[in-house]
Structure formats: C-alpha cells, structure tokens
Design a protein around this motif. Structure first.
Motif, mmCIF file in Angstrom:
data_model
loop_
_atom_site.group_PDB
_atom_site.id
_atom_site.type_symbol
_atom_site.label_atom_id
_atom_site.label_comp_id
_atom_site.label_asym_id
_atom_site.label_seq_id
_atom_site.Cartn_x
_atom_site.Cartn_y
_atom_site.Cartn_z
ATOM 1 N N ARG A 73 32.574 38.815 152.740
ATOM 2 C CA ARG A 73 33.530 38.334 151.586
ATOM 3 C C ARG A 73 34.994 38.103 151.979
ATOM 4 O O ARG A 73 35.511 38.878 152.928
ATOM 5 C CB ARG A 73 33.466 39.240 150.379
ATOM 6 N N VAL A 74 35.476 37.066 151.353
ATOM 7 C CA VAL A 74 36.947 36.957 151.667
ATOM 8 C C VAL A 74 37.567 37.026 150.118
ATOM 9 O O VAL A 74 37.036 36.099 149.156
ATOM 10 C CB VAL A 74 37.535 35.600 152.198
ATOM 11 N N LEU A 75 38.845 37.816 149.925
ATOM 12 C CA LEU A 75 39.319 38.125 148.563
ATOM 13 C C LEU A 75 40.645 37.753 148.829
ATOM 14 O O LEU A 75 41.263 38.026 149.731
ATOM 15 C CB LEU A 75 38.987 39.436 148.214
ATOM 16 N N ASP A 76 41.328 37.271 147.840
ATOM 17 C CA ASP A 76 42.767 36.941 147.681
ATOM 18 C C ASP A 76 43.145 38.226 146.626
ATOM 19 O O ASP A 76 42.994 38.073 145.427
ATOM 20 C CB ASP A 76 43.212 35.637 147.101
ATOM 21 N N PRO A 77 43.704 39.290 146.983
ATOM 22 C CA PRO A 77 44.249 40.196 145.994
ATOM 23 C C PRO A 77 45.052 39.634 144.924
ATOM 24 O O PRO A 77 45.114 40.300 143.717
ATOM 25 C CB PRO A 77 44.905 41.246 146.862
ATOM 26 N N ASP A 78 45.933 38.745 144.985
ATOM 27 C CA ASP A 78 46.619 38.125 143.752
ATOM 28 C C ASP A 78 45.819 37.424 142.895
ATOM 29 O O ASP A 78 46.099 37.151 141.919
ATOM 30 C CB ASP A 78 47.802 37.150 144.522
ATOM 31 N N ASP A 79 44.488 37.104 143.059
ATOM 32 C CA ASP A 79 43.529 36.712 142.180
ATOM 33 C C ASP A 79 42.698 37.662 141.247
ATOM 34 O O ASP A 79 42.419 37.239 140.521
ATOM 35 C CB ASP A 79 42.337 35.959 143.135
ATOM 36 N N ILE A 80 43.115 39.016 141.699
ATOM 37 C CA ILE A 80 42.481 40.081 141.086
ATOM 38 C C ILE A 80 43.533 40.817 139.802
ATOM 39 O O ILE A 80 44.820 40.939 140.251
ATOM 40 C CB ILE A 80 42.233 41.324 141.880
ATOM 41 N N ALA A 81 43.434 40.520 138.718
ATOM 42 C CA ALA A 81 44.339 40.818 137.776
ATOM 43 C C ALA A 81 44.740 42.564 137.990
ATOM 44 O O ALA A 81 43.784 43.424 138.177
ATOM 45 C CB ALA A 81 43.628 40.977 136.129
ATOM 46 N N PRO A 82 46.086 43.057 137.773
ATOM 47 C CA PRO A 82 46.516 44.160 137.999
ATOM 48 C C PRO A 82 45.854 45.099 136.711
ATOM 49 O O PRO A 82 45.724 44.400 135.613
ATOM 50 C CB PRO A 82 47.883 44.036 137.907
ATOM 51 N N SER A 83 45.713 46.430 137.110
ATOM 52 C CA SER A 83 45.169 47.297 136.213
ATOM 53 C C SER A 83 46.523 47.558 135.277
ATOM 54 O O SER A 83 47.630 47.586 135.622
ATOM 55 C CB SER A 83 45.045 48.618 136.960
ATOM 56 N N ASP A 84 46.308 47.891 133.911
ATOM 57 C CA ASP A 84 47.232 47.878 132.832
ATOM 58 C C ASP A 84 47.527 49.412 132.433
ATOM 59 O O ASP A 84 48.189 49.759 131.669
ATOM 60 C CB ASP A 84 46.955 47.131 131.670
ATOM 61 N N ASP A 85 46.987 50.230 133.291
ATOM 62 C CA ASP A 85 47.132 51.615 132.935
ATOM 63 C C ASP A 85 47.780 52.422 134.087
ATOM 64 O O ASP A 85 47.459 53.674 134.183
ATOM 65 C CB ASP A 85 45.543 52.218 132.687
ATOM 66 N N ARG A 86 48.489 51.752 134.715
ATOM 67 C CA ARG A 86 49.351 52.622 135.770
ATOM 68 C C ARG A 86 50.851 52.513 135.608
ATOM 69 O O ARG A 86 51.268 51.360 134.883
ATOM 70 C CB ARG A 86 49.089 52.145 137.053
ATOM 71 N N PRO A 87 51.660 53.342 136.178
ATOM 72 C CA PRO A 87 53.140 53.266 136.149
ATOM 73 C C PRO A 87 53.590 52.174 137.024
ATOM 74 O O PRO A 87 54.790 51.805 137.019
ATOM 75 C CB PRO A 87 53.533 54.589 136.558
ATOM 76 N N CYS A 88 52.567 51.516 137.973
ATOM 77 C CA CYS A 88 53.131 50.407 138.835
ATOM 78 C C CYS A 88 52.187 49.385 138.869
ATOM 79 O O CYS A 88 51.191 49.594 138.204
ATOM 80 C CB CYS A 88 53.527 50.958 140.240
ATOM 81 N N GLU A 89 52.219 48.391 139.660
ATOM 82 C CA GLU A 89 51.257 47.316 139.838
ATOM 83 C C GLU A 89 50.100 47.996 140.544
ATOM 84 O O GLU A 89 50.494 48.241 141.650
ATOM 85 C CB GLU A 89 51.779 45.966 140.275
ATOM 86 N N LEU A 90 48.790 47.756 140.138
ATOM 87 C CA LEU A 90 47.742 48.422 140.903
ATOM 88 C C LEU A 90 46.704 47.152 140.819
ATOM 89 O O LEU A 90 46.314 46.575 139.952
ATOM 90 C CB LEU A 90 47.209 49.500 140.314
#
Length: 123
Positions: free
Chosen positions: A4-21
């Motif tokens: 599999r090849v993934l682009d992490p920028d295509d994955i929505a960030p979690s909204d329950d963290r104090p930073c971008e996850l």
C-alpha cells in the motif's frame, strides 16, 4: 503479498488532540503496530497526558524541528533525524516547548498496537 502507498496528508487529522495527529495505522491496514504522524506547534503536547504503557514499545522519529520528551529523570531534546525510544512501563510526555521557534513533526511507532494499555502518570 500486500502493498500500500499512502499520502499522510490525505488522511484527516484527529480532532481530539492538543496538536495535529494523523493516524496512519487503520488506513494502512496494520494490525501489529501503530503509526501516527504528529505536528506540534510551539506550546503543544503530542499525547493527551503524561503517560506510560504496560506492553507497548514506542519510537519517536523526528522528521523536522526538535522534540522534547519529559521523563521522571530528565527532559530529553531529540533533534531532527533523531530517534527517541520508550520501553514499556517508562513514563513520558512528548511536547514542543512554548518558546520553540518552529513546529516539530514526528513519526510515532508503537508495538504492539494495544487498546487500554495507556495509563496516566502523575509526577
């Protein structure tokens, strides 16, 4: 065989963290390790709390910036291209200090990917 090849920028960030996850484990179809990409601005913490794991080993690879990791004994500074490893049972809190000049980007790998293995640590 599976690939599999993934682009992490295509994955929505979690909204329950104090930073971008961006959680990469599930989109990658992994079941033997957990992988997350963090981006913390100055003053932001990566985990939700100072914590430790019973069984999970963690490794933090710094993609850019400088990661600070507080432990009961000392606070480590991990530079770009540096790797910080945490053994099970070892409390830590990874963060980007408020006086940092830039954000810090980190690839975090944990194995095994366990549920309910995290415990808050109160220094």
């Amino acid at each position: 065989m599976g690939y599999r090849v993934l682009d992490p920028d295509d994955i929505a960030p979690s909204d329950d963290r104090p930073c971008e996850l961006r959680g990469l484990t599930e989109p990658a179809g992994l079941d033997r390790m957990a992988i997350n990409r963090f981006r913390a601005e100055p003053g932001e913490m990566l985990p939700l709390a100072y914590h430790y794991h019973d069984d999970q080993e963690e490794a933090f690879y710094v993609l850019s910036g400088t990661l600070h990791v507080e432990t009961p004994e000392e606070t480590y500074e991990v530079p770009e291209d540096g790797l910080f490893v945490v053994d099970p049972g070892s409390p830590q809190r990874a963060f980007n200090p408020a006086d940092a000049e830039t954000s810090v980007e980190v690839l975090a790998i944990g194995a095994p990917p366990t549920e309910g293995d995290v415990h808050a640590y109160d220094p």
